[in-house]
Design a protein around this motif. Structure first.
Motif, mmCIF file in Angstrom:
data_model
loop_
_atom_site.group_PDB
_atom_site.id
_atom_site.type_symbol
_atom_site.label_atom_id
_atom_site.label_comp_id
_atom_site.label_asym_id
_atom_site.label_seq_id
_atom_site.Cartn_x
_atom_site.Cartn_y
_atom_site.Cartn_z
ATOM 1 N N LEU A 91 -7.606 -1.845 2.431
ATOM 2 C CA LEU A 91 -7.530 -0.388 2.478
ATOM 3 C C LEU A 91 -8.302 0.181 3.661
ATOM 4 N N LEU A 92 -9.488 -0.384 3.931
ATOM 5 C CA LEU A 92 -10.261 0.077 5.076
ATOM 6 C C LEU A 92 -9.504 -0.207 6.369
ATOM 7 N N ASP A 93 -8.880 -1.368 6.466
ATOM 8 C CA ASP A 93 -8.096 -1.700 7.657
ATOM 9 C C ASP A 93 -6.928 -0.727 7.839
ATOM 10 N N GLU A 94 -6.319 -0.309 6.743
ATOM 11 C CA GLU A 94 -5.243 0.688 6.804
ATOM 12 C C GLU A 94 -5.772 1.994 7.383
ATOM 13 N N CYS A 95 -6.965 2.392 6.936
ATOM 14 C CA CYS A 95 -7.597 3.616 7.417
ATOM 15 C C CYS A 95 -7.922 3.507 8.900
ATOM 16 N N LYS A 133 -3.125 3.905 -1.711
ATOM 17 C CA LYS A 133 -3.490 3.114 -2.885
ATOM 18 C C LYS A 133 -2.688 1.831 -2.916
ATOM 19 N N CYS A 134 -3.308 0.801 -3.439
ATOM 20 C CA CYS A 134 -2.561 -0.431 -3.668
ATOM 21 C C CYS A 134 -1.569 -0.192 -4.806
ATOM 22 N N PHE A 147 -8.054 2.329 -4.158
ATOM 23 C CA PHE A 147 -7.520 3.324 -3.232
ATOM 24 C C PHE A 147 -8.552 3.729 -2.181
ATOM 25 N N ILE A 148 -8.070 4.398 -1.142
ATOM 26 C CA ILE A 148 -8.928 5.035 -0.150
ATOM 27 C C ILE A 148 -8.378 6.424 0.130
ATOM 28 N N GLU A 149 -9.294 7.383 0.276
ATOM 29 C CA GLU A 149 -8.923 8.767 0.575
ATOM 30 C C GLU A 149 -9.712 9.210 1.796
ATOM 31 N N VAL A 153 0.856 -1.180 0.000
ATOM 32 C CA VAL A 153 0.000 0.000 0.000
ATOM 33 C C VAL A 153 0.895 1.234 0.000
ATOM 34 N N ILE A 154 0.656 2.134 -0.941
ATOM 35 C CA ILE A 154 1.450 3.352 -1.085
ATOM 36 C C ILE A 154 0.657 4.532 -0.540
#
Length: 251
Positions: free
Chosen positions: A94-98, A47-48, A55-57, A3-4
């Motif tokens: 991505l949600l887990d990263e957030c 973003k992956c 991605f997630i913002e 994840v970048i």
């Protein structure tokens, strides 16, 4: 999958997922300029490591370009995984990263704009509810503010009062939008010119600050179209779709 996280240092070279890769394209340029301005306000774009919509913002709710009251929450602008990346667990990744990042920053939870059923440009309610999101507030005609509290003491976010019933006093077409989504940079001028060619009253107002967006008349500040004071759609329209609306209004 790596994840970048976008930063001021890598923003220009990274593909932003939801538009074409050419940095000279008006859509990419507009979106990257908007991101660059918001990074200092705490915007996170993760973003992956792929070229596509994955991605997630998100951003602290106090800084969100959204007419909500959600002190201490993190607000998700967009979570988008599509095409060949769907069904592989990337939305959860991505949600887990957030969630991990938001907890580390001491946030009360997450808030996000959605609707009872999946609609264009709004987050998928089925996925969010599956992940534990609950209904916090509603606004006409179909908006839902969902939230994921990190503990039982977290209060509910809510919409600002002026968006509970989206409306405008202006006659003709009135479009509120921002460059938070890259597609507005291309499609707003297209329908603006189409309306002009047909002699149809049309005004486009671009939000250029957080304060303007937080005082918007509709929950979705990226794109909200009104006609004779009535809210019509949050979908970013092509010329063909706008012509359909003109026909429905006998214009």
């Amino acid at each position: 999958m790596d994840v970048i996280t976008l930063t001021k240092e890598n923003l220009e070279k990274e593909h932003i997922c939801c538009a074409i890769s050419n940095n000279k394209d008006c859509q990419v340029a507009a979106k990257k300029a908007w991101i660059a301005r918001q990074l200092d306000a705490g915007l996170m774009f993760k973003k992956c490591d792929v070229r596509g919509k994955c991605f997630i913002e998100y951003i602290p709710a106090e800084e969100a370009w959204a007419p909500i009251l959600a002190e201490g929450y993190m607000y998700i602008d967009c979570l988008w995984v599509s095409g060949k990346f769907k069904g592989q667990g990337y939305s959860t990744l991505l949600l887990d990263e957030c969630i991990k990042d938001s907890r580390a920053k001491g946030k009360k939870g997450l808030a996000v704009l959605s609707s009872p059923k999946k609609r264009p440009y709004l987050s998928d309610p089925d996925f969010l509810r599956y992940k534990g999101f609950q209904l916090a507030d509603t606004a006409m005609p179909y908006y839902e503010l969902l939230y994921l509290p990190f503990d039982k003491t977290s209060g509910k976010p809510q919409f600002r009062e002026q968006v509970k019933t989206p409306q405008s006093e202006q006659k003709g077409f009135l479009l509120y939008y921002s460059h938070q989504c890259p597609f507005t940079a291309k499609y707003v001028p297209l329908i603006e010119n189409l309306a002009k060619d047909k002699g149809v009253p049309f005004q486009a107002i671009r939000f250029e600050s957080k304060d303007q967006a937080q005082n918007a008349p509709s929950p979705f500040t990226t794109y909200s179209l009104f006609y004779n004071g009535t809210f019509l759609t949050n979908e970013i329209l092509s010329e063909k779709k706008f012509e359909k609306i003109l026909s429905e209004q006998n214009l």
